[in-house]
Design a protein around this motif. Sequence first.
Motif, short mmCIF file in Angstrom:
data_model
loop_
_atom_site.label_atom_id
_atom_site.label_comp_id
_atom_site.label_asym_id
_atom_site.label_seq_id
_atom_site.Cartn_x
_atom_site.Cartn_y
_atom_site.Cartn_z
N ALA A 16 38.70 19.09 17.90
CA ALA A 16 39.79 18.81 16.96
C ALA A 16 39.54 17.51 16.20
O ALA A 16 39.78 17.42 14.99
CB ALA A 16 41.13 18.74 17.70
N THR A 17 39.01 16.50 16.89
CA THR A 17 38.70 15.22 16.23
C THR A 17 37.60 15.39 15.19
O THR A 17 37.70 14.89 14.07
CB THR A 17 38.27 14.18 17.28
OG1 THR A 17 39.34 14.00 18.21
CG2 THR A 17 37.92 12.85 16.64
N GLU A 19 36.71 18.17 13.66
CA GLU A 19 37.20 19.01 12.56
C GLU A 19 38.12 18.22 11.63
O GLU A 19 38.08 18.38 10.42
CB GLU A 19 37.92 20.23 13.12
CG GLU A 19 38.07 21.34 12.13
CD GLU A 19 36.75 21.98 11.72
OE1 GLU A 19 36.71 22.60 10.64
OE2 GLU A 19 35.75 21.86 12.44
N THR A 20 38.94 17.35 12.19
CA THR A 20 39.81 16.50 11.36
C THR A 20 38.97 15.54 10.51
O THR A 20 39.23 15.37 9.32
CB THR A 20 40.78 15.71 12.25
OG1 THR A 20 41.57 16.63 13.01
CG2 THR A 20 41.70 14.83 11.42
N VAL A 71 42.08 19.57 2.84
CA VAL A 71 42.42 19.20 4.22
C VAL A 71 43.21 20.32 4.89
O VAL A 71 42.90 20.73 6.01
CB VAL A 71 43.21 17.87 4.27
CG1 VAL A 71 43.80 17.63 5.65
CG2 VAL A 71 42.32 16.70 3.88
N LEU A 75 41.88 22.62 8.12
CA LEU A 75 42.59 22.53 9.40
C LEU A 75 43.26 23.85 9.77
O LEU A 75 43.31 24.21 10.95
CB LEU A 75 43.60 21.39 9.37
CG LEU A 75 42.96 20.00 9.26
CD1 LEU A 75 44.03 18.92 9.22
CD2 LEU A 75 41.98 19.75 10.39
#
Length: 94
Positions: A16-17, A19-20, A71, A75
């Motif tokens: 998740a980090t 991908e963000t 973004v 996401l």
Amino acid sequence: MHTYGGRRSRAERDAATIETGYALVSAAFAAAVLFGAVAGPALLFDLPGLLSTVLLRLGTVVAPVVFTARVVSVLVRFRNSAQPSQPGRTSPDS
């Protein structure tokens, strides 16, 4: 993406980090390229006042829209791909 009990594994948090970060960097790049394409001529060349103003304003309006759209799309795609297609299955091959 969530494991049972609502807790995430280290690998899920790392994914998740990453991908963000990817979403933010790719969105900033896309917005900068678009701003340069739209407003660049007004900054590089001696254009008539009205045309220069329109290009600069259009660039400053469109770039944040592209940033936000990029973004959100990255996401949302990540969130949707992280969920198994069938409950209890982790991949289509299992």
